[in-house]
Design an enzyme around this catalytic site. Sequence first.
Site, PDB file in Angstrom:
ATOM      1  N   GLY A  89      -8.296 -16.462  -5.132  1.00 44.58           N
ATOM      2  CA  GLY A  89      -7.510 -16.991  -4.029  1.00 44.58           C
ATOM      3  C   GLY A  89      -6.116 -17.249  -4.553  1.00 44.58           C
ATOM      4  O   GLY A  89      -5.583 -16.449  -5.315  1.00 44.58           O
ATOM      5  N   SER A 122     -10.368 -13.143 -10.489  1.00 45.97           N
ATOM      6  CA  SER A 122      -8.965 -13.195 -10.052  1.00 45.97           C
ATOM      7  C   SER A 122      -8.315 -14.537 -10.445  1.00 45.97           C
ATOM      8  O   SER A 122      -8.134 -14.793 -11.632  1.00 45.97           O
ATOM      9  CB  SER A 122      -8.902 -12.925  -8.547  1.00 45.97           C
ATOM     10  OG  SER A 122      -7.595 -12.659  -8.137  1.00 45.97           O
ATOM     11  N   ALA A 123      -7.993 -15.400  -9.498  1.00 50.85           N
ATOM     12  CA  ALA A 123      -7.400 -16.696  -9.850  1.00 50.85           C
ATOM     13  C   ALA A 123      -8.314 -17.489 -10.782  1.00 50.85           C
ATOM     14  O   ALA A 123      -7.852 -18.224 -11.664  1.00 50.85           O
ATOM     15  CB  ALA A 123      -7.114 -17.501  -8.584  1.00 50.85           C
ATOM     16  N   HIS A 159      -5.853  -7.976 -11.286  1.00 48.02           N
ATOM     17  CA  HIS A 159      -5.358  -6.989 -10.305  1.00 48.02           C
ATOM     18  C   HIS A 159      -4.211  -6.179 -10.913  1.00 48.02           C
ATOM     19  O   HIS A 159      -3.252  -5.850 -10.203  1.00 48.02           O
ATOM     20  CB  HIS A 159      -4.830  -7.672  -9.031  1.00 48.02           C
ATOM     21  CG  HIS A 159      -5.825  -8.471  -8.263  1.00 48.02           C
ATOM     22  ND1 HIS A 159      -6.616  -7.935  -7.270  1.00 48.02           N
ATOM     23  CD2 HIS A 159      -6.150  -9.788  -8.321  1.00 48.02           C
ATOM     24  CE1 HIS A 159      -7.379  -8.901  -6.744  1.00 48.02           C
ATOM     25  NE2 HIS A 159      -7.123 -10.034  -7.362  1.00 48.02           N
ATOM     26  N   GLU A 194      -8.102  -3.602 -11.278  1.00 48.26           N
ATOM     27  CA  GLU A 194      -9.222  -3.844 -10.370  1.00 48.26           C
ATOM     28  C   GLU A 194     -10.376  -2.927 -10.766  1.00 48.26           C
ATOM     29  O   GLU A 194     -10.182  -1.726 -10.939  1.00 48.26           O
ATOM     30  CB  GLU A 194      -8.793  -3.589  -8.924  1.00 48.26           C
ATOM     31  CG  GLU A 194      -7.769  -4.610  -8.455  1.00 48.26           C
ATOM     32  CD  GLU A 194      -7.429  -4.484  -6.970  1.00 48.26           C
ATOM     33  OE1 GLU A 194      -7.873  -3.519  -6.323  1.00 48.26           O
ATOM     34  OE2 GLU A 194      -6.720  -5.370  -6.462  1.00 48.26           O
TER      35      GLU A 194
END
Lengths: 239, 239
Positions: A89, A122-123, A159, A194
């Site tokens: 997020g 991700s985050a 990413h 990714e």
Amino acid sequence: MKRRLLLVSNSTLHGSGYLDHCQQQIAQFFGKDVKRVLFVPYALHDRDAYTKTARNKFKTLGYEVDGIHEAADPVEAVRKAEGIFIGGGNTFRLLKSLYDNKVVSEIRKRVLEDGVPYMGSSAGTNVATISISTTNDMPIVYPPTFGAIGLVPFNINPHYLDPDPNSRHMGETREQRITQYHEETDTNVLGLREGCMLLVEGNKATLLGSTKARLFTRGKTCVEYDPGSDLSFLLTDAH
Amino acid sequence: MKRRLLLVSNSTLHGSGYLDHCQQQIAQFFGKDVKRVLFVPYALHDRDAYTKTARNKFKTLGYEVDGIHEAADPVEAVRKAEGIFIGGGNTFRLLKSLYDNKVVSEIRKRVLEDGVPYMGSSAGTNVATISISTTNDMPIVYPPTFGAIGLVPFNINPHYLDPDPNSRHMGETREQRITQYHEETDTNVLGLREGCMLLVEGNKATLLGSTKARLFTRGKTCVEYDPGSDLSFLLTDAH
């Protein structure tokens, strides 16, 4: 060191569902001993909806999920956790909430001292590193520091994106942004495209998944690593 | 209010040279009365090289350029400035350097009270607004706040980018990132596509250039504005 980490670049790969592309690695990572995973949904605004998404996915893999925001005491929830998963997020919102809820040092302790498996996406991968200084996210809120949980001695760019040769957009490429970071400091940056992820077991680090990673070291040429590569040297390098 | 601002989305447009796409607007903005422009190169690492680039370009338009980093006292340099230009680069580095050099409040005073013309490009446009919370840049250094010079009562997203329908990349689109910002606060965000710029004269704001801008207001549908549009309402709206 008991550390066990699964640091995933992205939660959803183009053309597949939430965490589908790494579900085998997740099941192998948490294994049979873990029954319940503590999910940290702080990176998204709607924590209930996000926890539901994670819960539904993990159920198909045989794990129960508890949302940390559902616990009366989040620090106590970390103390009791069998496994931890911090979802993606906005990295700034996530880091600020981790500090607001005073769980940063407790997560660090549980993972590094007690060997509780930590998965980030991700985050959630950004906050596992030294700092969030190589996130791609917009700084929508101001965290008390960019310093993060520090489970590995380097930074990650999730990413990671190669420049588009046909683009007419003049904003900096991802590589240019990381080069700017290296004008300020000499922390290594691992660009996870990714589709790939980093598995850390003690002092061993292995690249998993279907795409390559790109390592940025200050003052040196970038190096590409294929899935399966041993990246353990990143764990001992002070940079 | 004497305020005069030229807030440019991008320093270089695809296929042309540095500031070529807005050189007419620059000449018209600084006019005949300004002879010397104070250039702030803090957003890039090599301040001398950056100042040389700006100096060469402004020379062709009839202006001399002084680099703020060349002055013994940067606050004094702002006090004496006939015009100010803050160039693009990394917004976090720029904002931190503005605070480190204690020039934020002096620039605000000079522009809002004395009517000194202020031009910003990219990161230099970001720092002219309420905060840098809608920058696209990587947080390579930690500024003391995300609060910026505050010459206008809204935020700008420079280099605004429409989603690429053919992209397989799963990182957030620019619009998704700004929507996340609006989950946290209700400050208006003006997305300036590459090629456009905002001219502010007192309480009048006009979109100039060759591309449209997209306005994001919390809880409302986005609105597109053509070059030539009057955006003065953004200056009176508390959001």
